[in-house]
Design a protein around this motif. Structure first.
Motif, PDB file in Angstrom:
ATOM      1  N   ASP A  40       0.633  -0.609  -0.124  1.00 14.48           N
ATOM      2  CA  ASP A  40      -0.137   0.114  -0.305  1.00 14.48           C
ATOM      3  C   ASP A  40       1.096   1.394   0.096  1.00 14.48           C
ATOM      4  N   THR A  41       0.728   2.065  -0.902  1.00 13.88           N
ATOM      5  CA  THR A  41       1.501   3.341  -1.350  1.00 13.88           C
ATOM      6  C   THR A  41       0.630   4.451  -0.655  1.00 13.88           C
ATOM      7  N   ASN A  42      -0.779   4.676  -0.414  1.00 10.78           N
ATOM      8  CA  ASN A  42      -1.031   5.905   0.381  1.00 10.78           C
ATOM      9  C   ASN A  42      -1.555   5.656   1.553  1.00 10.78           C
ATOM     10  N   ASP A  44      -4.164   3.754   2.339  1.00  7.93           N
ATOM     11  CA  ASP A  44      -5.524   3.717   2.725  1.00  7.93           C
ATOM     12  C   ASP A  44      -5.422   1.929   2.817  1.00  7.93           C
ATOM     13  N   ILE A  46      -4.713  -0.644   1.663  1.00  6.05           N
ATOM     14  CA  ILE A  46      -4.944  -1.471   0.778  1.00  6.05           C
ATOM     15  C   ILE A  46      -4.263  -1.206  -0.091  1.00  6.05           C
ATOM     16  N   GLY A  47      -3.632  -2.166  -0.384  1.00  6.85           N
ATOM     17  CA  GLY A  47      -3.099  -2.339  -1.998  1.00  6.85           C
ATOM     18  C   GLY A  47      -2.876  -1.778  -2.820  1.00  6.85           C
ATOM     19  N   ASP A  48      -1.914  -1.289  -3.776  1.00 12.38           N
ATOM     20  CA  ASP A  48      -2.309  -0.778  -5.030  1.00 12.38           C
ATOM     21  C   ASP A  48      -1.094  -0.647  -5.691  1.00 12.38           C
ATOM     22  N   ASP A  93      -9.138   2.054  -5.651  1.00 13.48           N
ATOM     23  CA  ASP A  93      -8.877   1.433  -4.886  1.00 13.48           C
ATOM     24  C   ASP A  93      -7.307   0.705  -4.952  1.00 13.48           C
TER      25      ASP A  93
END
Ligand code: NOJ
Ligand code: CA
Length: 567
Positions: A40-42, A44, A46-48, A93
């Motif tokens: 997850d980079t942001n 939240d 959740i992985g992205d 997401d």
């Protein structure tokens, strides 16, 4: 007479080469990523896609040559992306189409291919097609789905895998009709008997193939074709529903059409989830001259382990039968886990701290030394384990939650159900990737959508990269070994000593080169007697720092895995 002999020789030569024809997808080593859980980079939770981009050098360092991504399209996430509401868009997401394009370019820069998940047995009920379809009986999209008008009475019972009542027909008041959903109520089944729908799907596939993706995994595709007269099935059919749902109607015709319109036009690999109901059907899906799919993805292997254990004899039987059924024609996928399974080390081996590392290495030695394209599920290279949830509130998976409701509603045994979930729930295999020993295992700064396993301080990428004897480094060694030795890809497989209770031993053989694989599947020291022991050459793999051979005996430590060249 002489001509006949030449003919026979040619036919024999042809049938062996058909199997051994070199193809990139046979030599591929696939790494499966569950995008929600990778990185997850942001913040939240959740992985992205940006997270995947960030970790491409890691993926490259594994040596794997392809990535299979679980669905990343727009979705209301009733089933984590397996309910698609727009097939030409990226789930918010996960990021944007620009992120996707960059990810693909960065993968290709590193010589990593991308396999997309195509989910077209069903869509989301929030897909525009379904919104149209349900709006009126004469809407042009009505026949994109399966409808049963209520004035005909209750439709013949169909079993649903994810419905809390197990009922695959859902009444929809708007048009006084029922629609069919083999999975959740929010996953209405698409009507493959409608040529317009089929064309839409091929166009979607071409859209992604034109972007340069390298392959497609067809979700639940063996269920796609249906008998739209909806005949009644015998009572209790749901216990054996695959017999009634798989390989119906014109499924092969649709695959041949898909081949013609999509697969034949691009250098893409194709694999359907499921392999029919028997070997013959599996062959009908993948034999080259039929022009349907490249490889089968059969479930017999992942169906073996039960909470109460499994027998090695059963394991050997299943994998050997599949291998021999495909020895001349067709190609298989080899895997022990995926996003629909709990962690492989818990199911097939031993997650106790003293055996976890050795048994993880042993299982990866198996996957990467069998004939067929190996699929490695993210985190299994580290030996990630089941999370061990105890209460139903901890689960996020619709299959677990609705399954629980069904057990409660039908007065079933809740305690047993919870034990089964703790052993086998899909959420066990979906916890965040364990990157390092910092907060959230380095998955991201926000609270992860599913908790990180407590053992991340010990089991993580950074720790294992530093340790030359780690599970991760063993995995990399095995990947390299497979790449360096075509015998591990194409070589003939021969099971040795089927009756040995602890050891799975086999040889692989190609063009005069022969290797011996010896795997101890137990936590005991054990010994196997075999003439090959007196004939071993170089040791290609060992998950311990030593091994013992006495004359014609190989002595094995708990979960020891050895591969030798045979002289
Ligand atoms: C099979 C997929 O692997 C699984 O995760 C999903 O829930 C069902 N198909 C429905 O799409
Ligand atoms: Ca994110």
């Amino acid at each position: 007479m002489r001509n006949l002999l030449v003919f026979i020789l040619m036919v024999t030569a042809f049938s062996t080469t058909a199997q051994n024809t070199q193809k990139w997808w046979k030599e591929a080593i696939v790494y499966q990523i569950y995008p929600r859980s990778f990185k997850d980079t942001n913040g939240d939770g959740i992985g992205d896609l940006k997270g995947i981009i960030e970790k491409l050098d890691y993926i490259k360092s594994l040596g794997v040559t392809a990535v299979w991504l679980n669905p990343i399209y727009s979705s209301p996430n009733d089933d984590n992306g397996y309910d698609v509401s727009d097939y030409r868009n990226i789930m918010s997401d996960f990021g944007t189409m620009a992120d996707f394009d960059l990810m693909l370019a960065e993968m290709h820069k590193r010589d990593i291919k991308l396999v997309m998940d195509i989910v077209v047995n069903h869509s989301s009920d929030e897909h525009e097609w379904f919104k149209q379809s349900r709006s009126s009986r004469d809407n042009p999209y009505r026949n994109y789905y399966h409808w049963w008008p209520a004035e005909k009475g209750t439709p013949p019972y169909r079993y649903s895998l994810f419905d809390e009542k197990g009922d695959a027909w859902k009444y929809d008041a708007q048009t006084n009709s029922y629609y069919l959903h083999y999975f959740s109520v929010k996953q209405p089944d698409l009507n493959w008997e409608n040529p317009k729908l089929r064309q839409e799907v091929y166009d979607i596939m071409k859209f992604w193939a034109d972007k340069g993706v390298d392959g497609f995994r067809l979700d639940a595709f063996q269920f796609a074709a249906k008998d739209v007269t909806y005949p009644a099935f015998p009572e209790g059919f749901e216990k054996n529903f695959v017999q009634y749902y798989a390989m119906q109607g014109d499924l092969h015709k649709y695959l041949q059409e898909m081949y013609e319109q999509v697969f034949s036009k691009y250098d893409v690999m194709s694999v359907a989830e499921g392999a029919g109901r028997n070997f013959q059907e599996a062959h009908e899906l993948v034999d080259e001259n039929r022009k349907e799919l490249n490889m089968a993805y059969a479930f017999d292997g992942v169906d073996i382990p039960k909470r109460t254990g499994y027998s090695l004899d059963h394991f050997k039987t299943v994998f050997s039968r599949w291998d021999s059924a495909f020895a001349q024609e067709g190609w298989l996928s080899i895997f022990l886990s995926n996003h629909d399974q709990a962690r492989m080390v818990n199911r097939y081996a031993n997650a106790k701290p003293e055996y976890r590392a050795a048994s993880t290495k042993m299982l990866n030695t198996f996957i990467l030394s069998m004939r067929g394209t190996p699929y490695c599920y993210y985190g299994d290279e580290l030996g990630m384990t089941n999370i061990g949830f105890e209460s139903i509130d901890q689960y996020k998976d619709i299959a677990a939650i609705n399954g629980y409701k069904k057990v409660v509603n039908t007065g079933g045994d809740v305690q047993t159900y919870m034990l089964d979930l703790a052993f086998g729930s899909r959420d066990n295999g979906r916890t965040p990737m364990q990157w390092d020993n910092t907060k959230n295992a380095g998955f991201g700064t926000g609270t992860p959508w599913l908790p990180v396993n407590d053992n991340y301080k010990k089991i993580n990428v950074v720790a294992q990269e530093k340790d030359p004897h780690s599970e991760l480094n063993h995995f990399k060694k095995m990947v390299q070994l497979r790449k360096d030795h075509p015998v591990l890809v194409y070589g003939k497989y021969t099971l040795l000593q089927k009756e040995h209770p602890d050891v799975y031993a086999y040889t692989r053989e190609l063009d005069g080169k022969k290797v011996l694989v010896v795997l101890n599947f137990t936590e005991k020291k054990t010994v196997i007697q075999m003439p090959e022991a007196g004939n071993v050459g170089e040791t290609l793999i060992n998950n311990y720092d030593h091994f013992s051979i006495r004359k014609n005996e190989i002595l094995l430590l708990p979960y020891q895995a050895l591969i030798f060249e045979l002289k």
